[in-house]
Design a protein around this motif. Structure first.
Motif, short mmCIF file in Angstrom:
data_model
loop_
_atom_site.label_atom_id
_atom_site.label_comp_id
_atom_site.label_asym_id
_atom_site.label_seq_id
_atom_site.Cartn_x
_atom_site.Cartn_y
_atom_site.Cartn_z
N PHE A 1 14.55 10.64 41.75
CA PHE A 1 13.73 11.13 42.85
C PHE A 1 13.14 12.50 42.56
O PHE A 1 13.81 13.37 41.97
CB PHE A 1 14.54 11.17 44.14
CG PHE A 1 14.86 9.79 44.66
CD1 PHE A 1 13.87 9.00 45.20
CD2 PHE A 1 16.15 9.29 44.57
CE1 PHE A 1 14.16 7.72 45.66
CE2 PHE A 1 16.44 8.02 45.03
CZ PHE A 1 15.45 7.23 45.58
N ARG B 1 8.95 7.88 49.43
CA ARG B 1 9.93 8.48 48.54
C ARG B 1 9.28 8.51 47.16
O ARG B 1 8.80 7.49 46.68
CB ARG B 1 11.20 7.64 48.45
CG ARG B 1 12.18 7.83 49.58
CD ARG B 1 11.71 7.25 50.85
NE ARG B 1 12.84 7.03 51.77
CZ ARG B 1 12.69 6.66 53.00
NH1 ARG B 1 11.50 6.46 53.50
NH2 ARG B 1 13.74 6.47 53.77
N ASP C 1 19.75 5.64 49.90
CA ASP C 1 18.62 5.97 50.76
C ASP C 1 18.65 5.22 52.09
O ASP C 1 18.70 5.83 53.15
CB ASP C 1 17.31 5.70 50.01
CG ASP C 1 16.08 6.02 50.82
OD1 ASP C 1 16.18 6.72 51.83
OD2 ASP C 1 14.99 5.56 50.44
N ARG D 1 6.00 6.01 43.82
CA ARG D 1 6.57 6.17 45.15
C ARG D 1 6.89 4.80 45.72
O ARG D 1 6.34 3.80 45.28
CB ARG D 1 5.60 6.88 46.08
CG ARG D 1 4.36 6.10 46.36
CD ARG D 1 3.64 6.44 47.64
NE ARG D 1 2.36 5.80 47.65
CZ ARG D 1 2.15 4.49 47.80
NH1 ARG D 1 3.17 3.69 47.96
NH2 ARG D 1 0.94 3.98 47.78
#
Length: 160
Positions: free
Chosen positions: A112, A91, A56, A77
């Motif tokens: 995710f 995210r 990421d 998140r």
């Protein structure tokens, strides 16, 4: 009567086999809430490291990030602050605590998802070893390889 007893017993066994252990439930309860990722460091190797975490962002982007774990539906998140080095924003992920085995301690596992809780990682996820977890602090570690040599990434969190 015997059939009813058998059905109730079978249902009980089925539910017990699907349930989370008392230890994992306790860890899930401790995870629940908002955490700050205060520090990322490296062990088991010398030198300076710069890495992309969770495919990421660079490690520096994660320092000071806010993590939220909701234990009633296993979602969460993390939020990275926007900067010249970091693509900020939320995210989303689905998480669980994996029971310890012979080869490892308890682990936090996550993958995710999007805002609608749909998998966006193709089933691919991450596991971090739970080194310590209290109501106020948490340390997680992940083992990676750099040029064929093992390196351990250490994540230190504090509860908000």
């Amino acid at each position: 009567m015997v059939k009813q007893f058998f059905f109730v017993a079978l249902t009980g066994i089925f539910l017990a086999s699907c349930s989370v252990s008392k230890s994992a439930r306790g860890q899930r309860d401790l995870f629940s809430g908002t955490w700050s990722l205060d520090n990322i460091s490296y062990e088991n190797n010398s030198g300076n490291f710069k890495s992309v975490i969770f495919n990421d962002a660079e490690d520096i982007c994660f320092e000071g990030s806010e993590w939220f774990f909701r234990d009633n539906n296993s979602t969460g998140r993390y939020t990275i602050a926007q900067s010249t080095l970091c693509n900020g924003g939320d995210r989303f992920f689905r998480w669980s605590v994996v029971e310890p085995s012979q080869n490892y301690s308890s682990q936090l596992q996550f993958k995710f998802i999007d805002e609608n809780r749909n998998d966006i990682s193709g089933g691919y996820g991450y596991r971090l070893n739970i080194v310590s977890l209290t109501e106020q602090a948490m340390t997680l570690k992940s083992n990676v390889s750099v040029d064929g040599q093992p390196v351990t990434i250490v994540y230190e969190f504090s509860k908000k």
